[in-house]
Motif scaffolding. Structure first.
Motif, mmCIF file in Angstrom:
data_model
loop_
_atom_site.group_PDB
_atom_site.id
_atom_site.type_symbol
_atom_site.label_atom_id
_atom_site.label_comp_id
_atom_site.label_asym_id
_atom_site.label_seq_id
_atom_site.Cartn_x
_atom_site.Cartn_y
_atom_site.Cartn_z
ATOM 1 N N ALA A 83 32.420 -62.281 -31.905
ATOM 2 C CA ALA A 83 32.850 -61.175 -31.044
ATOM 3 C C ALA A 83 31.882 -60.017 -31.220
ATOM 4 N N ARG A 84 31.533 -59.363 -30.128
ATOM 5 C CA ARG A 84 30.520 -58.311 -30.161
ATOM 6 C C ARG A 84 31.106 -56.953 -30.536
ATOM 7 N N TYR A 85 32.368 -56.731 -30.213
ATOM 8 C CA TYR A 85 33.057 -55.479 -30.536
ATOM 9 C C TYR A 85 34.408 -55.832 -31.151
ATOM 10 N N TRP A 86 34.713 -55.219 -32.295
ATOM 11 C CA TRP A 86 35.989 -55.425 -32.975
ATOM 12 C C TRP A 86 36.779 -54.118 -32.951
ATOM 13 N N LEU A 87 38.019 -54.179 -32.440
ATOM 14 C CA LEU A 87 38.868 -52.990 -32.350
ATOM 15 C C LEU A 87 40.171 -53.231 -33.107
ATOM 16 N N HIS A 88 40.624 -52.215 -33.848
ATOM 17 C CA HIS A 88 41.857 -52.342 -34.623
ATOM 18 C C HIS A 88 42.702 -51.081 -34.480
ATOM 19 N N ASN A 89 43.989 -51.282 -34.229
ATOM 20 C CA ASN A 89 44.910 -50.137 -34.136
ATOM 21 C C ASN A 89 45.567 -49.858 -35.482
ATOM 22 N N GLY A 90 45.997 -48.602 -35.669
ATOM 23 C CA GLY A 90 46.646 -48.186 -36.905
ATOM 24 C C GLY A 90 48.098 -48.640 -36.986
ATOM 25 N N MET A 120 30.382 -44.157 -15.083
ATOM 26 C CA MET A 120 30.984 -43.616 -16.307
ATOM 27 C C MET A 120 30.778 -44.598 -17.451
ATOM 28 N N ASP A 121 30.201 -44.136 -18.551
ATOM 29 C CA ASP A 121 30.012 -44.976 -19.723
ATOM 30 C C ASP A 121 31.295 -45.041 -20.549
ATOM 31 N N LEU A 122 31.543 -46.203 -21.118
ATOM 32 C CA LEU A 122 32.683 -46.414 -22.001
ATOM 33 C C LEU A 122 32.154 -46.624 -23.413
ATOM 34 N N HIS A 123 32.694 -45.878 -24.371
ATOM 35 C CA HIS A 123 32.285 -46.011 -25.769
ATOM 36 C C HIS A 123 33.478 -46.476 -26.600
ATOM 37 N N LEU A 124 33.244 -47.427 -27.475
ATOM 38 C CA LEU A 124 34.289 -47.996 -28.325
ATOM 39 C C LEU A 124 33.871 -47.922 -29.789
ATOM 40 N N TYR A 125 34.846 -47.681 -30.655
ATOM 41 C CA TYR A 125 34.570 -47.716 -32.091
ATOM 42 C C TYR A 125 34.632 -49.174 -32.537
ATOM 43 N N ASN A 126 33.523 -49.670 -33.069
ATOM 44 C CA ASN A 126 33.397 -51.058 -33.488
ATOM 45 C C ASN A 126 33.666 -51.156 -34.990
ATOM 46 N N THR A 127 34.754 -51.784 -35.365
ATOM 47 C CA THR A 127 35.090 -51.926 -36.784
ATOM 48 C C THR A 127 33.994 -52.651 -37.554
ATOM 49 N N LEU A 128 33.320 -53.582 -36.900
ATOM 50 C CA LEU A 128 32.303 -54.379 -37.581
ATOM 51 C C LEU A 128 31.131 -53.526 -38.031
ATOM 52 N N THR A 129 30.696 -52.580 -37.184
ATOM 53 C CA THR A 129 29.536 -51.751 -37.515
ATOM 54 C C THR A 129 29.920 -50.382 -38.052
ATOM 55 N N ARG A 130 31.213 -50.026 -37.967
ATOM 56 C CA ARG A 130 31.721 -48.700 -38.364
ATOM 57 C C ARG A 130 31.045 -47.598 -37.554
ATOM 58 N N GLN A 131 30.768 -47.900 -36.279
ATOM 59 C CA GLN A 131 30.120 -46.930 -35.404
ATOM 60 C C GLN A 131 30.769 -46.948 -34.024
ATOM 61 N N THR A 132 30.707 -45.793 -33.347
ATOM 62 C CA THR A 132 31.112 -45.737 -31.948
ATOM 63 C C THR A 132 29.911 -46.145 -31.102
ATOM 64 N N GLU A 133 30.099 -47.142 -30.253
ATOM 65 C CA GLU A 133 28.996 -47.719 -29.505
ATOM 66 C C GLU A 133 29.303 -47.744 -28.007
ATOM 67 N N ARG A 134 28.276 -47.624 -27.212
ATOM 68 C CA ARG A 134 28.433 -47.790 -25.767
ATOM 69 C C ARG A 134 28.796 -49.236 -25.488
ATOM 70 N N PHE A 135 29.836 -49.440 -24.687
ATOM 71 C CA PHE A 135 30.265 -50.804 -24.380
ATOM 72 C C PHE A 135 29.486 -51.348 -23.187
ATOM 73 N N ALA A 136 28.856 -52.490 -23.415
ATOM 74 C CA ALA A 136 28.147 -53.182 -22.351
ATOM 75 C C ALA A 136 28.481 -54.661 -22.475
ATOM 76 N N PRO A 137 29.230 -55.225 -21.542
ATOM 77 C CA PRO A 137 29.596 -56.644 -21.648
ATOM 78 C C PRO A 137 28.385 -57.544 -21.551
ATOM 79 N N ALA A 138 28.466 -58.702 -22.175
ATOM 80 C CA ALA A 138 27.358 -59.657 -22.107
ATOM 81 C C ALA A 138 27.121 -60.089 -20.669
ATOM 82 N N ASN A 139 28.203 -60.236 -19.914
ATOM 83 C CA ASN A 139 28.139 -60.581 -18.491
ATOM 84 C C ASN A 139 28.867 -59.480 -17.727
ATOM 85 N N PRO A 140 28.147 -58.569 -17.062
ATOM 86 C CA PRO A 140 28.795 -57.444 -16.382
ATOM 87 C C PRO A 140 29.841 -57.856 -15.353
ATOM 88 N N GLY A 141 29.737 -59.075 -14.864
ATOM 89 C CA GLY A 141 30.709 -59.524 -13.873
ATOM 90 C C GLY A 141 31.945 -60.158 -14.459
#
Length: 314
Positions: free
Chosen positions: A255-262, A1-22
């Motif tokens: 940081a590769r993904y930036w997330l912010h709550n309302g 299952m792919d996980l997608h996150l909205y990245n505040t830095l790019t203003r886009q929803t992106e597939r999440f892939a950690p730099a180190n999968p482990g």
């Protein structure tokens, strides 16, 4: 299952892939412990706690750090009013924070496994200041160390503000020792009655922004997968974190993904002391089951405003 996150830095929803999968890494800005938490304080730890559990389930290993800011001018003010050391204030309200978070279900798989405290990282903060000065990104002036925003071309890319807009948004008097009005404090001097630590620039204490950069660096590495927090932290806190961290790490992404709550509003209005509508969690726990508080906190998309009302709670 792919996980997608909205990245505040790019203003886009992106597939999440950690730099180190482990080993996924996540840092969420924690509380400044000088008072009891209100319900708005609980929202980031609730929603990003859900993300933490999902990451643990999907990737198996997560290093999740949520800091405690235990040196701050508001803490100093609270301690001065009571005539006690800052540790008396911070220990009391750290315990209250933990109790309230546990009550709304931020525990176990939803909780961080690292909780660094700013006062335990003073040597690292001094060292980062020294590195930034040595590389030309910071300078010492009148007992302060300030970050020179003119040396970082990417300043403003998270909040999408110009330097002129950021100066206006700061709403503080420009100190005469600043080279640029937008330069921000990394280290500041302490008078005898204030908490302080020895440094090459005299006895002083850290600025707020550099604390998180150093704690993230020491516990998660130079580049982390996810950095999260409330929308109010985009500027200046997260903007400044990016600038100082990137420059301290030779240009490496912070940081590769930036997330912010309302925000959480109350009956359609901003929560504030002046309006008398600040809802403390410890008081809400007496009015409704903690499960109801948690459910309402999760009852809106995490990036959208959440309106808290008596009707909604019932």
């Amino acid at each position: 299952m792919d996980l997608h996150l909205y990245n505040t830095l790019t203003r886009q929803t992106e597939r999440f892939a950690p730099a180190n999968p482990g080993q996924v890494t996540m840092y969420v800005c924690g509380p400044t412990v000088y008072n009891y938490p209100h319900i708005g304080n609980a929202r980031p730890y609730t929603v990003f706690g859900v993300l933490a559990k999902l990451l643990r389930q999907q990737f198996g290993a997560l290093r999740y750090a949520r800091n405690i800011t235990d040196v701050d001018d508001k803490i100093n003010e609270a301690a001065a009013k009571l005539g006690v050391p800052i540790e008396v204030i911070t220990s009391k309200y750290t315990q209250a924070f933990h109790e309230d978070m546990a009550a709304v279900g931020v525990a176990g798989a939803f909780a961080p496994n690292l909780e660094p405290r700013a006062t335990q990282h003073i040597p690292g903060i001094v060292a980062m200041c020294e590195r930034l000065i040595a590389s030309g990104h910071a300078y010492a002036a009148e007992g302060h160390v300030l970050f020179n925003v003119d040396t970082y071309a990417g300043y403003g890319r998270l909040s999408r503000r110009t330097v002129k807009e950021m100066i206006a948004g700061a709403r503080v008097e420009v100190a005469p020792y600043k080279r640029n009005p937008a330069d921000f404090v990394l280290w500041k001097p302490s008078t005898p009655e204030l908490p302080g630590w020895d440094s090459p620039w005299g006895r002083g204490r850290p600025g707020w922004h550099i604390e998180c950069s150093v704690m993230a660096e020491q516990h998660l590495g130079d580049t982390i997968d996810i950095h999260a927090g409330g929308a109010d932290l985009k500027f200046p806190h997260h903007e400044n974190e990016i600038a100082q961290s990137v420059c301290a790490h030779g240009g490496a992404e912070f940081a590769r993904y930036w997330l912010h709550n309302g925000f959480v509003t109350v009956e359609g209005r901003k929560m504030s002391k002046s309006l008398g509508n600040v809802l403390l969690i410890k008081e809400l726990r007496e009015l409704a089951p903690p499960e109801a508080l948690r459910y309402l906190l999760l009852n809106a998309h995490y990036r959208q405003p959440l309106d808290w009302s008596e009707k909604a709670l019932q």
